[in-house]
Design a protein around this motif. Sequence first.
Motif, short mmCIF file in Angstrom:
data_model
loop_
_atom_site.label_atom_id
_atom_site.label_comp_id
_atom_site.label_asym_id
_atom_site.label_seq_id
_atom_site.Cartn_x
_atom_site.Cartn_y
_atom_site.Cartn_z
N SER A 1 -3.26 6.23 3.43
CA SER A 1 -2.12 5.78 2.61
C SER A 1 -2.56 5.41 1.20
CB SER A 1 -1.45 4.57 3.28
OG SER A 1 -2.42 3.57 3.57
N LYS A 2 -3.83 5.66 0.91
CA LYS A 2 -4.37 5.26 -0.40
C LYS A 2 -5.00 6.49 -1.05
CE LYS A 2 -5.05 0.72 1.73
NZ LYS A 2 -4.79 1.14 3.13
N GLY B 1 11.63 1.26 4.08
CA GLY B 1 10.76 0.25 4.70
C GLY B 1 10.02 -0.54 3.64
N GLY C 1 7.38 -2.72 4.40
CA GLY C 1 6.15 -3.28 4.96
C GLY C 1 4.93 -2.65 4.30
N TYR C 2 3.87 -2.50 5.10
CA TYR C 2 2.61 -1.97 4.57
C TYR C 2 2.78 -0.54 4.05
CZ TYR C 2 0.08 -5.94 6.43
OH TYR C 2 -0.39 -7.20 6.66
N GLY D 1 5.53 1.04 3.31
CA GLY D 1 6.49 1.06 2.21
C GLY D 1 5.81 0.72 0.89
N GLU E 1 2.48 0.62 0.11
CA GLU E 1 1.36 1.49 -0.29
C GLU E 1 1.86 2.88 -0.69
OE1 GLU E 1 -1.75 1.22 2.69
OE2 GLU E 1 -1.92 -0.95 2.43
N TYR F 1 14.85 -1.56 1.79
CA TYR F 1 14.56 -2.31 3.02
C TYR F 1 15.59 -3.41 3.26
CZ TYR F 1 11.77 -4.86 -0.54
OH TYR F 1 11.33 -5.50 -1.66
N VAL G 1 20.02 -0.69 4.69
CA VAL G 1 19.16 0.30 5.37
C VAL G 1 19.71 1.70 5.15
CG1 VAL G 1 18.40 -1.27 7.21
CG2 VAL G 1 20.47 0.09 7.56
N ALA G 2 18.85 2.68 5.45
CA ALA G 2 19.28 4.08 5.38
C ALA G 2 20.13 4.35 6.62
CB ALA G 2 18.05 4.99 5.37
N GLY H 1 8.60 4.09 6.68
CA GLY H 1 7.62 3.17 7.29
C GLY H 1 8.37 1.98 7.83
N ALA I 1 5.53 0.24 13.74
CA ALA I 1 4.76 1.04 14.69
C ALA I 1 4.94 0.46 16.10
CB ALA I 1 3.29 1.02 14.31
N GLU J 1 -2.41 -5.35 14.55
CA GLU J 1 -2.38 -3.93 14.14
C GLU J 1 -3.11 -3.75 12.81
OE1 GLU J 1 1.72 -2.67 14.01
OE2 GLU J 1 1.94 -2.77 16.18
N TYR K 1 -5.60 -6.83 4.74
CA TYR K 1 -5.69 -6.56 3.30
C TYR K 1 -4.83 -5.36 2.94
CZ TYR K 1 -8.49 -2.47 4.33
OH TYR K 1 -8.89 -1.25 4.80
P1 NAD Z 1 5.56 -2.88 9.09
O1 NAD Z 1 5.87 -3.56 10.36
O2 NAD Z 1 4.53 -3.41 8.19
O3 NAD Z 1 6.88 -2.80 8.20
C1 NAD Z 1 8.08 -2.33 8.72
C2 NAD Z 1 9.15 -2.62 7.71
O4 NAD Z 1 10.22 -1.74 8.01
C3 NAD Z 1 9.81 -3.98 7.71
O5 NAD Z 1 9.20 -4.89 6.90
C4 NAD Z 1 11.19 -3.66 7.18
O6 NAD Z 1 11.20 -3.82 5.78
C5 NAD Z 1 11.38 -2.25 7.42
N1 NAD Z 1 12.51 -1.80 8.22
C6 NAD Z 1 12.72 -1.96 9.55
N2 NAD Z 1 13.81 -1.26 9.91
C7 NAD Z 1 14.27 -0.65 8.79
C8 NAD Z 1 15.35 0.24 8.52
N3 NAD Z 1 16.16 0.64 9.50
N4 NAD Z 1 15.51 0.69 7.26
C9 NAD Z 1 14.68 0.30 6.28
N5 NAD Z 1 13.64 -0.51 6.49
C10 NAD Z 1 13.45 -0.98 7.73
O7 NAD Z 1 5.24 -1.36 9.49
P2 NAD Z 1 4.78 -0.11 8.63
O8 NAD Z 1 4.72 -0.46 7.19
O9 NAD Z 1 5.61 1.03 9.07
O10 NAD Z 1 3.29 0.11 9.13
C11 NAD Z 1 3.03 0.79 10.35
C12 NAD Z 1 1.71 0.38 10.94
O11 NAD Z 1 0.65 0.74 10.08
C13 NAD Z 1 1.56 -1.10 11.20
O12 NAD Z 1 0.82 -1.24 12.37
C14 NAD Z 1 0.75 -1.58 10.03
O13 NAD Z 1 0.00 -2.72 10.35
C15 NAD Z 1 -0.13 -0.38 9.77
N6 NAD Z 1 -0.54 -0.31 8.35
C16 NAD Z 1 -1.28 -1.32 7.86
C17 NAD Z 1 -1.67 -1.30 6.55
C18 NAD Z 1 -2.50 -2.44 6.00
O14 NAD Z 1 -2.89 -3.29 6.77
N7 NAD Z 1 -2.78 -2.46 4.71
C19 NAD Z 1 -1.30 -0.24 5.72
C20 NAD Z 1 -0.53 0.78 6.25
C21 NAD Z 1 -0.15 0.73 7.59
#
Ligand code: NAD
Length: 435
Positions: A51-52, A171, A173-174, A176, A178, A194, A228-229, A259, A262, A314, A349
């Motif tokens: 993702s980077k 999304g 989260g991570y 989203g 990155e 999100y 949301v979408a 994203g 998971a 995770e 991180y």
């Molecule tokens: P996440 O759990 O970090 O984030 C999911 C996000 O999805 C939520 O914060 C929310 O904003 C959003 N969301 C949920 N339902 C939604 C919807 N219907 N429409 C729009 N947004 C919605 O999960 P992720 O970012 O998908 O990451 C997946 C996995 O990869 C995780 O296990 C994560 O820890 C890992 N990951 C970690 C890192 C890191 O640690 N730097 C980087 C990339 C991925």
Amino acid sequence: MAEKSFKYVIVGGGVSAGYAAREFAKQGVQPGELAIISKEAVAPYERPALSKAYLFPEGAARLPGFHVCVGSGGERLLPEWYKENGIELILNTEIVKADLASKSLTSAAGETFKYKILIIATGSTVLKLTDFKVEGADAKNILYLREIDDADKLVEAIKAKKNGKAAVIVGGGYIGLELSAVLKINNFDVKMVYPEPWCMPRLFTADIAAFYEGYYEKKGINIIKGTVASGFTKNDNGEVKEVKLKDGRVLEADIVVVGVGARPLTNLFKGQVEEDKGGIKTDAFFKTSVPDVYAVGDVATFPMKMYGDIRRVEHVDHSRKSAKQAVKAIFASEQGKDIEAYDYLPYFYSRSFDLSWQFYGDNVGDAVIFGDHDPASAKAKFGSYWINDGKVVGAFLEGGAPEENQAIAKVAKAQPPASSLDVLAKEGLEFASKI
Ligand code: NAD
Ligand code: FDA
């Protein structure tokens, strides 16, 4: 159909499997004793790269550059390394059936693998919008990211669309955060969507999130929160054309990256092994409820000694350390020795643009922010402490030097008493450097 037999089998060929292999070699595994079975086509690699740097327009990371264990400063285990160590790397092989009672695994092609000791290291899979029956979610160019094949599809889509096109990231989260950054670096017009009031709500406080949201806006990323979408439209080629939001807005899109979380891959073992908190329950040595079966990395729900509870994590640091602990425990038990229980200090991180943050400990209780967290600053640097029951239990730092990151890790581990939120806010990093 062929049947193969090994003393040790690791199912899954990701980060944990790679770090486990290194520990097996260190413990003196004999040629032919260990097999790693992976549905991916390549030897274990450092998944965070996907993702980077893997998606950079120039100087992109490519294998063999980021095979484990380079992510933690260790030796790079190339495919030859496994051969030289007599470790069988069985790639492109998905296990579709596991029978823990007869100690056998069956692949999609019908091969049988027998083992004496099994390590489950299947990691996680992405949640898909098609799972939630979102209208039009099967359109082309709606992309996800978990494995190197997914990353290659992204690279192709980015190249095909060239500069100046529209990307919508679903999304916050991570993934989203990155992926929005990396698509911006690839010159896309990026919008993030999100549902929550701020990004990364699992970890960030509103104050922390405000910095990243401000910084992303400054980079030209448009953030749409609280919705949301709810559907997608397609063009004549079946490619995504628009993202329909629940609040009625419609966004143009050439690429959509999703994203939304998971799910640990435990299905193969359902009903055969004890589960908790969505994962496979283990002890502090990553032993499951079934004799001779261990689980590590994303799939393991393990005792968090520091906090007196059980958790699933995770993140890559835990996948590396849990793998090492399980292999050490296997060898110790064969030699009738004891090892220390797993005593994990959570460490997460992320990196995007020229930002880089680290977090250690637990994000519970009251939080206080310190330092320059103005997204308009040329070189913002700030952090946060979490205080629970009068103790500092968690620490976050953006832009820290290595020794400063070490200092906040020490705080989270030592859990020093906190005098007051105001004092912590004023002292900032100085508080950590005194520990
Ligand atoms: P996440 O759990 O970090 O984030 C999911 C996000 O999805 C939520 O914060 C929310 O904003 C959003 N969301 C949920 N339902 C939604 C919807 N219907 N429409 C729009 N947004 C919605 O999960 P992720 O970012 O998908 O990451 C997946 C996995 O990869 C995780 O296990 C994560 O820890 C890992 N990951 C970690 C890192 C890191 O640690 N730097 C980087 C990339 C991925
Ligand atoms: P991992 O997912 O690494 O490996 C599982 C392996 O099992 C895969 O090779 C899979 O194909 C295989 N498999 C699954 N089922 C199988 C079956 N039935 N048969 C055969 N093989 C099977 N963390 C962090 O702390 N900082 C970061 O920056 C990042 N960045 C990041 C980016 C991206 C894109 C992702 C997807 C994830 C991260 N992470 C992260 C999270 C981190 O990568 C993750 O926690 C570890 O990879 C987990 O390691 P595991 O070995 O448990 O699973």
